[in-house]
Design an enzyme around this catalytic site. Structure first.
Site, PDB file in Angstrom:
ATOM      1  N   SER A 209       0.848  -1.190   0.000  1.00 55.56           N
ATOM      2  CA  SER A 209       0.000   0.000   0.000  1.00 55.56           C
ATOM      3  C   SER A 209       0.886   1.243   0.000  1.00 55.56           C
ATOM      4  CB  SER A 209      -0.933  -0.018   1.224  1.00 55.56           C
ATOM      5  OG  SER A 209      -1.917   0.978   1.106  1.00 55.56           O
ATOM      6  N   ASN A 210       0.341   2.378   0.381  1.00 55.89           N
ATOM      7  CA  ASN A 210       1.118   3.622   0.429  1.00 55.89           C
ATOM      8  C   ASN A 210       0.597   4.498   1.567  1.00 55.89           C
ATOM      9  OD1 ASN A 210      -1.091   5.377  -0.607  1.00 55.89           O
ATOM     10  ND2 ASN A 210      -0.843   4.055  -2.393  1.00 55.89           N
ATOM     11  N   ARG A 211       1.145   5.707   1.700  1.00 59.03           N
ATOM     12  CA  ARG A 211       0.894   6.537   2.885  1.00 59.03           C
ATOM     13  C   ARG A 211      -0.384   7.371   2.803  1.00 59.03           C
ATOM     14  NH1 ARG A 211       5.683  10.197   2.939  1.00 59.03           N
ATOM     15  NH2 ARG A 211       4.333  11.343   4.353  1.00 59.03           N
ATOM     16  N   SER A 212      -1.168   7.244   1.766  1.00 60.86           N
ATOM     17  CA  SER A 212      -2.348   8.114   1.647  1.00 60.86           C
ATOM     18  C   SER A 212      -3.312   7.911   2.824  1.00 60.86           C
ATOM     19  CB  SER A 212      -3.088   7.815   0.340  1.00 60.86           C
ATOM     20  OG  SER A 212      -4.307   8.528   0.308  1.00 60.86           O
ATOM     21  N   ALA A 276      -4.537   7.470  -4.140  1.00 62.40           N
ATOM     22  CA  ALA A 276      -3.188   7.007  -4.463  1.00 62.40           C
ATOM     23  C   ALA A 276      -3.293   5.506  -4.757  1.00 62.40           C
ATOM     24  CB  ALA A 276      -2.247   7.271  -3.304  1.00 62.40           C
TER      25      ALA A 276
END
Ligand code: PMT
Length: 410
Positions: A209-212, A276
Protein backbone atom coordinates in the site's frame (compact mmCIF):
# COMPACT_ATOMS: atom_id res chain seq x y z
CA UNK A 1 -21.64 41.57 1.84
CA UNK A 2 -23.94 42.91 4.53
CA UNK A 3 -24.18 40.93 7.75
CA UNK A 4 -27.37 42.73 8.84
CA UNK A 5 -29.46 40.57 11.14
CA UNK A 6 -26.56 38.19 11.81
CA UNK A 7 -25.78 37.44 15.44
CA UNK A 8 -22.04 36.92 15.88
CA UNK A 9 -20.07 35.90 18.95
CA UNK A 10 -16.49 37.16 18.93
CA UNK A 11 -14.42 35.23 21.46
CA UNK A 12 -11.08 36.79 22.38
CA UNK A 13 -8.31 34.91 24.20
CA UNK A 14 -5.06 35.91 25.87
CA UNK A 15 -2.66 36.62 23.03
CA UNK A 16 -0.84 39.82 22.14
CA UNK A 17 -2.88 39.64 18.91
CA UNK A 18 -5.99 40.46 21.03
CA UNK A 19 -5.55 44.10 19.95
CA UNK A 20 -6.28 43.02 16.36
CA UNK A 21 -9.70 41.80 17.51
CA UNK A 22 -10.60 45.49 17.82
CA UNK A 23 -10.08 45.84 14.05
CA UNK A 24 -12.02 42.64 13.40
CA UNK A 25 -14.92 43.93 15.51
CA UNK A 26 -14.91 47.19 13.52
CA UNK A 27 -15.06 45.26 10.23
CA UNK A 28 -17.95 43.11 11.46
CA UNK A 29 -19.99 46.03 12.82
CA UNK A 30 -19.27 48.01 9.63
CA UNK A 31 -21.12 45.18 7.84
CA UNK A 32 -24.02 45.60 10.31
CA UNK A 33 -23.37 42.35 12.22
CA UNK A 34 -24.67 42.28 15.79
CA UNK A 35 -21.58 41.23 17.71
CA UNK A 36 -21.39 39.98 21.29
CA UNK A 37 -17.82 39.97 22.59
CA UNK A 38 -16.73 37.27 25.04
CA UNK A 39 -13.29 37.64 26.63
CA UNK A 40 -11.21 35.22 28.63
CA UNK A 41 -9.41 36.49 31.73
CA UNK A 42 -6.15 36.26 29.74
CA UNK A 43 -7.52 38.49 26.97
CA UNK A 44 -8.37 41.21 29.49
CA UNK A 45 -4.66 41.51 30.33
CA UNK A 46 -4.03 42.69 26.76
CA UNK A 47 -7.05 44.91 25.92
CA UNK A 48 -9.67 46.35 28.26
CA UNK A 49 -13.31 45.22 27.86
CA UNK A 50 -14.40 48.87 27.65
CA UNK A 51 -12.92 49.15 24.15
CA UNK A 52 -15.01 46.21 22.92
CA UNK A 53 -18.11 47.35 24.82
CA UNK A 54 -17.90 50.78 23.21
CA UNK A 55 -17.37 49.43 19.69
CA UNK A 56 -19.99 46.66 19.88
CA UNK A 57 -22.55 48.69 21.83
CA UNK A 58 -23.16 45.61 24.01
CA UNK A 59 -21.90 44.34 27.37
CA UNK A 60 -18.76 42.24 27.14
CA UNK A 61 -19.19 38.78 28.67
CA UNK A 62 -16.39 37.24 30.65
CA UNK A 63 -17.30 36.06 34.13
CA UNK A 64 -19.35 32.88 34.28
CA UNK A 65 -19.58 33.08 38.05
CA UNK A 66 -20.53 36.74 38.59
CA UNK A 67 -23.42 36.60 41.13
CA UNK A 68 -24.62 40.08 40.05
CA UNK A 69 -25.07 39.02 36.45
CA UNK A 70 -27.74 37.05 34.59
CA UNK A 71 -25.24 36.40 31.80
CA UNK A 72 -24.25 32.95 33.02
CA UNK A 73 -27.73 31.43 32.81
CA UNK A 74 -28.25 33.26 29.54
CA UNK A 75 -25.34 31.58 27.79
CA UNK A 76 -27.26 28.68 26.29
CA UNK A 77 -29.88 31.00 24.78
CA UNK A 78 -27.16 33.29 23.43
CA UNK A 79 -25.30 30.38 21.83
CA UNK A 80 -28.54 29.09 20.30
CA UNK A 81 -29.43 32.34 18.54
CA UNK A 82 -25.90 32.91 17.19
CA UNK A 83 -25.27 32.53 13.43
CA UNK A 84 -21.46 32.31 13.58
CA UNK A 85 -19.02 31.93 16.48
CA UNK A 86 -15.54 33.38 15.92
CA UNK A 87 -12.57 32.95 18.23
CA UNK A 88 -9.83 35.40 17.25
CA UNK A 89 -7.17 35.22 18.43
CA UNK A 90 -7.36 31.58 19.50
CA UNK A 91 -4.44 30.55 21.71
CA UNK A 92 -2.99 27.04 21.94
CA UNK A 93 -4.74 26.78 25.32
CA UNK A 94 -8.15 27.61 23.82
CA UNK A 95 -7.65 25.11 20.97
CA UNK A 96 -6.76 22.43 23.52
CA UNK A 97 -9.80 23.14 25.70
CA UNK A 98 -12.14 23.24 22.70
CA UNK A 99 -10.74 19.97 21.34
CA UNK A 100 -11.26 18.24 24.69
CA UNK A 101 -14.64 19.75 25.62
CA UNK A 102 -13.32 21.59 28.67
CA UNK A 103 -15.70 24.34 29.81
CA UNK A 104 -14.05 26.26 32.64
CA UNK A 105 -14.89 29.85 31.69
CA UNK A 106 -17.57 31.78 29.82
CA UNK A 107 -16.00 31.41 26.38
CA UNK A 108 -15.35 27.66 26.52
CA UNK A 109 -18.80 27.04 28.05
CA UNK A 110 -20.43 28.97 25.22
CA UNK A 111 -18.43 26.98 22.67
CA UNK A 112 -19.96 23.76 23.98
CA UNK A 113 -23.45 25.23 23.76
CA UNK A 114 -22.98 26.60 20.22
CA UNK A 115 -24.79 24.88 17.32
CA UNK A 116 -23.67 27.33 14.63
CA UNK A 117 -20.52 27.29 12.43
CA UNK A 118 -17.39 27.92 14.51
CA UNK A 119 -14.35 29.70 13.10
CA UNK A 120 -11.03 29.82 14.94
CA UNK A 121 -8.16 32.13 13.97
CA UNK A 122 -5.07 30.94 15.85
CA UNK A 123 -2.24 33.18 17.01
CA UNK A 124 0.78 31.88 18.91
CA UNK A 125 4.51 31.41 18.65
CA UNK A 126 5.64 29.35 15.65
CA UNK A 127 7.15 26.59 17.78
CA UNK A 128 3.86 26.22 19.63
CA UNK A 129 1.81 26.00 16.43
CA UNK A 130 4.07 23.21 15.13
CA UNK A 131 3.91 21.25 18.40
CA UNK A 132 2.40 17.80 17.93
CA UNK A 133 -0.17 18.41 20.70
CA UNK A 134 -1.44 21.63 19.07
CA UNK A 135 -1.57 19.99 15.63
CA UNK A 136 -3.50 17.03 17.06
CA UNK A 137 -6.01 19.43 18.65
CA UNK A 138 -6.39 21.32 15.36
CA UNK A 139 -7.02 18.03 13.52
CA UNK A 140 -9.66 17.01 16.09
CA UNK A 141 -11.45 20.34 15.76
CA UNK A 142 -11.36 20.24 11.95
CA UNK A 143 -12.70 16.68 11.92
CA UNK A 144 -15.63 17.94 14.00
CA UNK A 145 -16.39 20.61 11.42
CA UNK A 146 -14.73 23.60 13.10
CA UNK A 147 -13.00 25.89 10.62
CA UNK A 148 -9.49 26.46 11.96
CA UNK A 149 -7.64 28.95 9.78
CA UNK A 150 -3.93 28.59 9.13
CA UNK A 151 -1.90 31.25 10.98
CA UNK A 152 0.12 33.67 8.84
CA UNK A 153 3.90 33.68 8.57
CA UNK A 154 5.92 36.74 9.61
CA UNK A 155 7.43 38.52 12.60
CA UNK A 156 6.16 37.08 15.89
CA UNK A 157 5.85 38.77 19.29
CA UNK A 158 8.75 36.61 20.52
CA UNK A 159 11.03 38.43 18.09
CA UNK A 160 11.32 35.31 15.95
CA UNK A 161 10.10 34.93 12.38
CA UNK A 162 7.75 32.07 11.61
CA UNK A 163 4.20 30.77 11.33
CA UNK A 164 1.86 31.82 14.12
CA UNK A 165 0.60 35.33 13.35
CA UNK A 166 -3.14 35.94 13.45
CA UNK A 167 -4.47 35.60 9.87
CA UNK A 168 -5.25 38.91 8.14
CA UNK A 169 -8.53 40.51 9.30
CA UNK A 170 -9.68 40.44 5.65
CA UNK A 171 -9.16 36.64 5.53
CA UNK A 172 -11.16 36.15 8.73
CA UNK A 173 -14.03 38.32 7.48
CA UNK A 174 -14.07 36.52 4.10
CA UNK A 175 -14.34 33.19 5.91
CA UNK A 176 -17.18 34.54 8.10
CA UNK A 177 -19.04 35.60 4.96
CA UNK A 178 -18.49 32.17 3.40
CA UNK A 179 -19.81 30.42 6.51
CA UNK A 180 -22.87 32.69 6.64
CA UNK A 181 -23.77 32.50 2.97
CA UNK A 182 -22.74 29.08 1.71
CA UNK A 183 -22.24 29.04 -2.04
CA UNK A 184 -24.40 26.45 -3.88
CA UNK A 185 -22.64 26.78 -7.22
CA UNK A 186 -22.36 22.99 -7.66
CA UNK A 187 -26.07 22.28 -7.30
CA UNK A 188 -27.04 19.82 -10.04
CA UNK A 189 -23.47 18.49 -10.43
CA UNK A 190 -22.74 14.80 -9.85
CA UNK A 191 -19.20 14.35 -8.57
CA UNK A 192 -17.27 11.12 -8.58
CA UNK A 193 -14.35 11.41 -6.14
CA UNK A 194 -11.72 8.79 -5.32
CA UNK A 195 -9.71 8.95 -2.12
CA UNK A 196 -7.18 7.12 0.03
CA UNK A 197 -4.78 4.31 -0.81
CA UNK A 198 -5.44 0.90 -2.28
CA UNK A 199 -4.28 -2.29 -0.59
CA UNK A 200 -2.92 -5.08 -2.73
CA UNK A 201 -2.89 -8.39 -0.84
CA UNK A 202 0.21 -10.54 -0.47
CA UNK A 203 -1.60 -13.07 1.70
CA UNK A 204 -4.58 -12.80 4.11
CA UNK A 205 -2.56 -10.70 6.62
CA UNK A 206 -0.10 -8.70 4.49
CA UNK A 207 -0.50 -6.16 1.71
CA UNK A 208 1.27 -3.55 -0.46
CA UNK A 209 0.00 0.00 0.00
CA UNK A 210 1.12 3.62 0.43
CA UNK A 211 0.89 6.54 2.88
CA UNK A 212 -2.35 8.11 1.65
CA UNK A 213 -4.65 8.99 4.57
CA UNK A 214 -7.62 9.97 2.42
CA UNK A 215 -7.62 13.53 3.81
CA UNK A 216 -7.24 15.17 0.38
CA UNK A 217 -9.93 13.12 -1.37
CA UNK A 218 -12.33 13.39 1.56
CA UNK A 219 -11.77 17.18 1.62
CA UNK A 220 -12.73 17.35 -2.08
CA UNK A 221 -15.90 15.36 -1.35
CA UNK A 222 -16.75 17.56 1.67
CA UNK A 223 -16.20 20.80 -0.27
CA UNK A 224 -18.31 19.57 -3.20
CA UNK A 225 -21.14 18.53 -0.86
CA UNK A 226 -21.08 21.93 0.88
CA UNK A 227 -21.44 23.60 -2.52
CA UNK A 228 -24.51 21.56 -3.39
CA UNK A 229 -23.12 18.70 -5.50
CA UNK A 230 -24.23 15.08 -5.25
CA UNK A 231 -21.11 13.09 -4.41
CA UNK A 232 -20.10 9.46 -4.87
CA UNK A 233 -16.94 8.90 -2.81
CA UNK A 234 -14.96 5.77 -3.67
CA UNK A 235 -12.33 5.30 -1.02
CA UNK A 236 -9.59 2.88 -0.12
CA UNK A 237 -9.14 2.05 3.58
CA UNK A 238 -8.78 5.17 5.77
CA UNK A 239 -9.39 6.11 9.39
CA UNK A 240 -11.68 8.96 8.28
CA UNK A 241 -15.44 9.08 8.59
CA UNK A 242 -17.16 9.49 5.20
CA UNK A 243 -18.61 13.00 4.85
CA UNK A 244 -22.34 13.15 5.63
CA UNK A 245 -24.44 13.14 2.48
CA UNK A 246 -21.96 11.31 0.23
CA UNK A 247 -22.74 7.96 -1.36
CA UNK A 248 -19.80 6.06 0.09
CA UNK A 249 -18.22 3.13 -1.74
CA UNK A 250 -15.42 1.50 0.29
CA UNK A 251 -12.89 -0.52 -1.70
CA UNK A 252 -9.62 -2.30 -0.97
CA UNK A 253 -7.75 -2.94 -4.21
CA UNK A 254 -7.08 -1.03 -7.43
CA UNK A 255 -9.24 -3.56 -9.31
CA UNK A 256 -12.15 -2.85 -6.96
CA UNK A 257 -11.61 0.92 -7.32
CA UNK A 258 -11.59 0.58 -11.12
CA UNK A 259 -14.81 -1.43 -11.11
CA UNK A 260 -16.59 1.06 -8.80
CA UNK A 261 -15.32 4.07 -10.79
CA UNK A 262 -16.50 2.60 -14.12
CA UNK A 263 -19.86 1.77 -12.58
CA UNK A 264 -20.45 5.39 -11.47
CA UNK A 265 -18.75 7.14 -14.42
CA UNK A 266 -21.86 7.21 -16.60
CA UNK A 267 -23.78 9.57 -14.33
CA UNK A 268 -20.84 11.81 -13.29
CA UNK A 269 -20.44 15.37 -14.54
CA UNK A 270 -17.06 15.80 -12.81
CA UNK A 271 -14.54 13.12 -11.77
CA UNK A 272 -11.75 13.95 -9.29
CA UNK A 273 -9.19 11.19 -8.72
CA UNK A 274 -7.29 12.02 -5.56
CA UNK A 275 -6.71 8.38 -4.62
CA UNK A 276 -3.19 7.01 -4.46
CA UNK A 277 -3.66 3.82 -6.47
CA UNK A 278 -0.98 1.14 -6.06
CA UNK A 279 0.73 0.82 -9.44
CA UNK A 280 1.48 -2.88 -8.90
CA UNK A 281 -0.15 -5.86 -7.27
CA UNK A 282 1.14 -9.28 -6.33
CA UNK A 283 0.57 -11.62 -9.26
CA UNK A 284 -0.58 -14.59 -7.18
CA UNK A 285 -1.54 -13.63 -3.59
CA UNK A 286 -1.43 -16.60 -1.23
CA UNK A 287 -4.78 -17.86 0.09
CA UNK A 288 -3.11 -18.78 3.39
CA UNK A 289 -0.66 -16.90 5.59
CA UNK A 290 2.88 -17.27 4.26
CA UNK A 291 5.02 -18.58 7.14
CA UNK A 292 7.84 -16.17 7.97
CA UNK A 293 10.01 -19.11 9.10
CA UNK A 294 10.20 -20.33 5.54
CA UNK A 295 11.55 -17.00 4.22
CA UNK A 296 14.78 -16.64 6.23
CA UNK A 297 16.93 -16.32 3.06
CA UNK A 298 14.80 -13.52 1.63
CA UNK A 299 11.55 -13.34 -0.23
CA UNK A 300 10.74 -12.27 -3.79
CA UNK A 301 7.29 -11.23 -4.90
CA UNK A 302 6.19 -11.29 -8.53
CA UNK A 303 4.33 -8.05 -9.25
CA UNK A 304 2.09 -7.17 -12.18
CA UNK A 305 0.94 -3.70 -13.20
CA UNK A 306 -2.49 -2.57 -12.00
CA UNK A 307 -4.85 -1.01 -14.53
CA UNK A 308 -4.34 2.72 -15.01
CA UNK A 309 -7.83 3.75 -13.88
CA UNK A 310 -7.41 7.44 -14.67
CA UNK A 311 -6.32 6.75 -18.25
CA UNK A 312 -9.24 4.38 -18.79
CA UNK A 313 -11.68 6.93 -17.35
CA UNK A 314 -10.27 9.55 -19.75
CA UNK A 315 -11.05 7.23 -22.67
CA UNK A 316 -14.59 6.50 -21.47
CA UNK A 317 -15.58 9.73 -19.73
CA UNK A 318 -18.02 11.10 -22.32
CA UNK A 319 -18.92 14.63 -21.29
CA UNK A 320 -17.51 14.45 -17.73
CA UNK A 321 -14.74 16.84 -16.68
CA UNK A 322 -11.80 14.73 -15.49
CA UNK A 323 -9.33 15.82 -12.80
CA UNK A 324 -6.30 13.74 -11.82
CA UNK A 325 -3.65 14.21 -9.15
CA UNK A 326 0.10 13.77 -9.48
CA UNK A 327 2.23 12.85 -6.47
CA UNK A 328 5.77 13.95 -7.34
CA UNK A 329 9.01 14.26 -5.42
CA UNK A 330 11.16 16.22 -7.91
CA UNK A 331 10.76 18.40 -11.02
CA UNK A 332 7.11 18.58 -10.04
CA UNK A 333 5.95 20.87 -12.82
CA UNK A 334 7.70 19.05 -15.66
CA UNK A 335 6.57 15.61 -14.50
CA UNK A 336 3.06 16.89 -13.94
CA UNK A 337 2.91 18.34 -17.47
CA UNK A 338 3.98 14.94 -18.85
CA UNK A 339 1.35 13.18 -16.74
CA UNK A 340 -1.39 15.57 -17.90
CA UNK A 341 -0.65 14.67 -21.51
CA UNK A 342 -0.10 10.95 -20.92
CA UNK A 343 -3.37 10.49 -19.03
CA UNK A 344 -5.42 12.62 -21.44
CA UNK A 345 -7.32 14.44 -18.69
CA UNK A 346 -8.67 18.00 -18.35
CA UNK A 347 -6.97 19.18 -15.16
CA UNK A 348 -4.05 17.87 -13.12
CA UNK A 349 -3.41 18.72 -9.46
CA UNK A 350 0.30 18.30 -8.76
CA UNK A 351 1.72 18.10 -5.25
CA UNK A 352 5.27 17.63 -4.00
CA UNK A 353 4.97 14.71 -1.61
CA UNK A 354 8.61 15.00 -0.51
CA UNK A 355 7.86 18.23 1.42
CA UNK A 356 7.20 18.10 5.17
CA UNK A 357 3.75 19.34 6.18
CA UNK A 358 2.03 18.87 2.82
CA UNK A 359 1.01 15.92 0.62
CA UNK A 360 0.55 12.51 2.24
CA UNK A 361 -1.13 12.48 5.68
CA UNK A 362 -0.76 16.23 6.32
CA UNK A 363 -3.65 18.62 6.99
CA UNK A 364 -2.25 21.09 4.45
CA UNK A 365 -1.31 20.87 0.82
CA UNK A 366 0.38 23.04 -1.75
CA UNK A 367 -0.53 22.33 -5.36
CA UNK A 368 -0.03 23.42 -8.95
CA UNK A 369 -3.06 23.19 -11.23
CA UNK A 370 -2.23 22.44 -14.88
CA UNK A 371 -4.99 22.25 -17.45
CA UNK A 372 -5.10 20.77 -20.93
CA UNK A 373 -5.49 24.23 -22.49
CA UNK A 374 -2.07 25.32 -21.20
CA UNK A 375 -3.11 27.14 -18.02
CA UNK A 376 -0.94 26.81 -14.91
CA UNK A 377 -1.99 28.01 -11.46
CA UNK A 378 0.58 27.86 -8.66
CA UNK A 379 -1.28 27.97 -5.33
CA UNK A 380 0.19 28.75 -1.90
CA UNK A 381 0.13 26.29 1.01
CA UNK A 382 -3.42 25.97 2.37
CA UNK A 383 -5.54 23.55 4.36
CA UNK A 384 -6.78 20.60 2.29
CA UNK A 385 -10.34 21.89 2.42
CA UNK A 386 -9.16 25.22 0.98
CA UNK A 387 -7.21 23.36 -1.73
CA UNK A 388 -10.38 21.38 -2.48
CA UNK A 389 -12.39 24.60 -2.92
CA UNK A 390 -9.65 26.03 -5.17
CA UNK A 391 -9.80 22.89 -7.38
CA UNK A 392 -13.59 23.14 -7.62
CA UNK A 393 -13.34 26.87 -8.46
CA UNK A 394 -10.88 25.97 -11.25
CA UNK A 395 -13.12 23.23 -12.65
CA UNK A 396 -16.02 25.67 -12.88
CA UNK A 397 -13.87 28.41 -14.43
CA UNK A 398 -12.37 26.06 -17.04
CA UNK A 399 -15.72 24.60 -17.98
CA UNK A 400 -17.14 28.10 -18.46
CA UNK A 401 -14.17 29.38 -20.51
CA UNK A 402 -14.30 29.27 -24.31
CA UNK A 403 -12.20 26.36 -25.66
CA UNK A 404 -9.79 25.43 -27.07
CA UNK A 405 -7.58 28.25 -25.69
CA UNK A 406 -4.30 26.70 -26.79
CA UNK A 407 -2.63 23.31 -26.72
CA UNK A 408 -0.37 22.53 -23.76
CA UNK A 409 3.25 23.54 -24.36
CA UNK A 410 6.05 20.99 -24.06
O1 PMT B 1 -4.59 11.00 1.10
P1 PMT B 1 -3.69 12.08 1.69
O2 PMT B 1 -2.87 11.58 2.85
O3 PMT B 1 -4.47 13.33 2.01
O4 PMT B 1 -2.62 12.48 0.58
C1 PMT B 1 -3.03 13.13 -0.58
C2 PMT B 1 -2.32 12.57 -1.84
C3 PMT B 1 -0.84 12.87 -1.75
C4 PMT B 1 -2.54 11.06 -1.93
C5 PMT B 1 -2.99 13.28 -3.06
O5 PMT B 1 -2.80 14.66 -2.95
C6 PMT B 1 -2.40 12.78 -4.36
O6 PMT B 1 -1.36 13.24 -4.83
N1 PMT B 1 -3.08 11.77 -4.97
C7 PMT B 1 -2.57 11.04 -6.16
C8 PMT B 1 -1.54 10.07 -5.75
C9 PMT B 1 -1.03 9.25 -6.92
O7 PMT B 1 -1.32 8.10 -7.01
O8 PMT B 1 -0.33 9.94 -7.78
P2 PMT B 1 0.30 9.30 -9.13
O9 PMT B 1 1.12 10.40 -9.67
O10 PMT B 1 0.95 8.00 -8.85
O11 PMT B 1 -0.97 9.02 -10.03
C10 PMT B 1 -1.48 9.99 -10.94
C11 PMT B 1 -2.98 9.87 -11.07
O12 PMT B 1 -3.31 8.61 -11.66
C12 PMT B 1 -3.76 9.95 -9.78
O13 PMT B 1 -4.92 10.71 -10.00
C13 PMT B 1 -4.11 8.49 -9.47
O14 PMT B 1 -5.35 8.40 -8.77
C14 PMT B 1 -4.22 7.90 -10.87
N2 PMT B 1 -3.85 6.47 -10.96
C15 PMT B 1 -2.58 6.06 -10.67
C16 PMT B 1 -2.25 4.72 -10.85
C17 PMT B 1 -3.23 3.82 -11.32
N3 PMT B 1 -2.93 2.55 -11.47
N4 PMT B 1 -4.46 4.26 -11.58
C18 PMT B 1 -4.78 5.56 -11.42
O15 PMT B 1 -5.92 5.95 -11.69
Amino acid sequence: MTLAGKQVILGITGSIAAYKAVLLLRELTARAAEVTVVMTAGAEHFVGPLTFRTLSGRPVLSNLFDPQSDDAVEHVALAERTHVFIVAPATANLLAKAAHGIADDFLTTLLLAARCPVLMAPAMDGGMWDHAAVQANVTTLRERGVTVLEPDTGALASGLHGRGRLPEIETIVEEVERLLAPVRDLAGERMLVTSGPTREPIDPVRYLSNRSSGKMGHAVATAALRRGAEVVLISGPTALKPPAGAVYVPVQTAEEMREAALQHLGTATVVIKAAAVADYRVERPSATKIKSGGKRDGWSLDLVANPDILKELAQKKGGAFLVGFAAETNDVRAHAADKLRAKGIDLLVANDVSQHGIGFEADDNQVILLDRWGGVLDLPRMTKIQVAHAILDRVLALRAAPKPRRTPSR
